[in-house]
Scaffold this motif. Sequence first.
Motif, PDB file in Angstrom:
ATOM      1  N   LEU A 136     -16.993  43.945  12.816  1.00 33.75           N
ATOM      2  CA  LEU A 136     -18.247  44.309  13.491  1.00 33.75           C
ATOM      3  C   LEU A 136     -19.144  43.094  13.684  1.00 33.75           C
ATOM      4  O   LEU A 136     -19.740  42.908  14.751  1.00 33.75           O
ATOM      5  N   SER A 137     -19.237  42.264  12.644  1.00 27.28           N
ATOM      6  CA  SER A 137     -20.066  41.072  12.738  1.00 27.28           C
ATOM      7  C   SER A 137     -19.548  40.114  13.804  1.00 27.28           C
ATOM      8  O   SER A 137     -20.319  39.559  14.585  1.00 27.28           O
TER       9      SER A 137
ATOM     10  N   ALA B  20     -20.234  41.551  17.204  1.00 23.09           N
ATOM     11  CA  ALA B  20     -21.670  41.438  17.497  1.00 23.09           C
ATOM     12  C   ALA B  20     -22.020  40.023  17.954  1.00 23.09           C
ATOM     13  O   ALA B  20     -22.834  39.840  18.873  1.00 23.09           O
ATOM     14  N   ASP B  21     -21.403  39.027  17.315  1.00 19.89           N
ATOM     15  CA  ASP B  21     -21.612  37.642  17.763  1.00 19.89           C
ATOM     16  C   ASP B  21     -21.102  37.451  19.191  1.00 19.89           C
ATOM     17  O   ASP B  21     -21.734  36.752  19.998  1.00 19.89           O
TER      18      ASP B  21
ATOM     19  N   PHE C 231     -20.916  39.781  21.472  1.00 18.73           N
ATOM     20  CA  PHE C 231     -21.888  40.429  22.352  1.00 18.73           C
ATOM     21  C   PHE C 231     -23.081  39.513  22.594  1.00 18.73           C
ATOM     22  O   PHE C 231     -23.586  39.413  23.712  1.00 18.73           O
TER      23      PHE C 231
ATOM     24  N   MET D  41     -21.121  51.086  19.017  1.00 13.07           N
ATOM     25  CA  MET D  41     -21.280  49.709  19.499  1.00 13.07           C
ATOM     26  C   MET D  41     -20.457  49.487  20.768  1.00 13.07           C
ATOM     27  O   MET D  41     -20.917  48.814  21.698  1.00 13.07           O
TER      28      MET D  41
END
Length: 434
Positions: free
Chosen positions: A175-176, A179-180, A182, A206
């Motif tokens: 997820l991290s 997210a980066d 994104f 997400m």
Amino acid sequence: MNRIFWRFVVLVLLAITLASFAVYFAINRLFGDPLEEIALRQVSAQIFLLEQYVDKAPADEWLLRLNKVREVSNLNIDLIPLPQAQSALDGDQRYALQRGEVVLDIASKSFYRRVDLNDSKYAGSAGDVIHARDLPIDVGVVLKMEALRYAIVALFLLLPIAFWSRSHWRGLQQLSGVADEFGQGHLNTRIQLSESSILFPLADCMNQMASRIDVLLETHKNLLHSVSHELRTPIARLEFGLELLRNAPQAVQEKRIAAMEEDIHELNALVNELLDLTKLDQQHALKRQSFAIDGMLQDCLHAMEHQLTGQDIKLELASDLGELNGDRRLLLRAMGNLLNNAIKYGNGVIRLSAQRSGTDQIMMTVEDNGPGIPVVERSRIFDVFYRIDRSRDRHTGGFGLGLAIVQKAIQLHGGSVVVEESALGGAKFIVSLR
């Protein structure tokens, strides 16, 4: 090893430690000190010898038997004054000693007991206390067993926690990372997690968020391109008209000025349509009020009376329409846009109808007898700035915003709008509201 696991390790160990102390104090409070019970069992032979061999001796033999026990055992047995014994004990132990009970002192591996309570053994024996030392008391083994039990329980708790936290840590890392991605603008990146993962709902949200943002950015990109195209055309006509106006005769100038005024009106209309569309995009809550549906539709026809001149209007309203709780102004605008489309593309015949479907659904339809909308185009006509090729002219084509406004207004009410083929031969727009 991940940070989640180590935090769980600390939490579990702390919880087990607190639980162990809580169990110990609860048992001690309700049933007595468990360590004292163990120590009593370990020295039961010495207590038995005192109670069964020494205490049951005749009064003149009591001291002789006590000395005999001193000789044959490894115990250090002394007779001490009662005040001295009481000074070495706490409050509860003093009361127990006062009653003639055996009082253990686990720390010093000894016990205290009064000789008797009424001077029956010898003169002054009620004021003396037997102090037996060097007893075979060893609670260390018990404490080691408890520590081993503690370690086994902790191990069997931490093993599944380690497995659980490892899978979650890997999911959180993914997820991290996504997210980066994104954040760097790579909105086509997706999180791949099993549906059985506890993080799957978050990952799915997400992914949907990224898809919506991607669509929104693409829409805004297309919108910007379309706006620039729509603005460029009337602006170019204005520039061309100004250039021709400079050296044109008076009669030609009036025509040019009229055409330029029409271009300015077109620009104003486009800007107003864009503002309306933007307001609908930003609007999250409606100014709801109850209003009569048939009255709203009749007011819509009355407001468009000038445009409807020369049109054959068929109005079919059911008698049980009742009221609707919504934004009357928005629905007037939506139905007005649909009627405008019917006027532009129809051949003089328009049918406006409304009826109930079930107890909680309103169906409103606008039909015309025009050429209709091809099936392949029906899924796209509600897109911003989308127009069918044959309608791209300044008089009938519009800007491609009217149907987009209709769809957004209806969606804000929780409804839907679709297009089908009409029995009149043209298009049939069906608005469904609850």
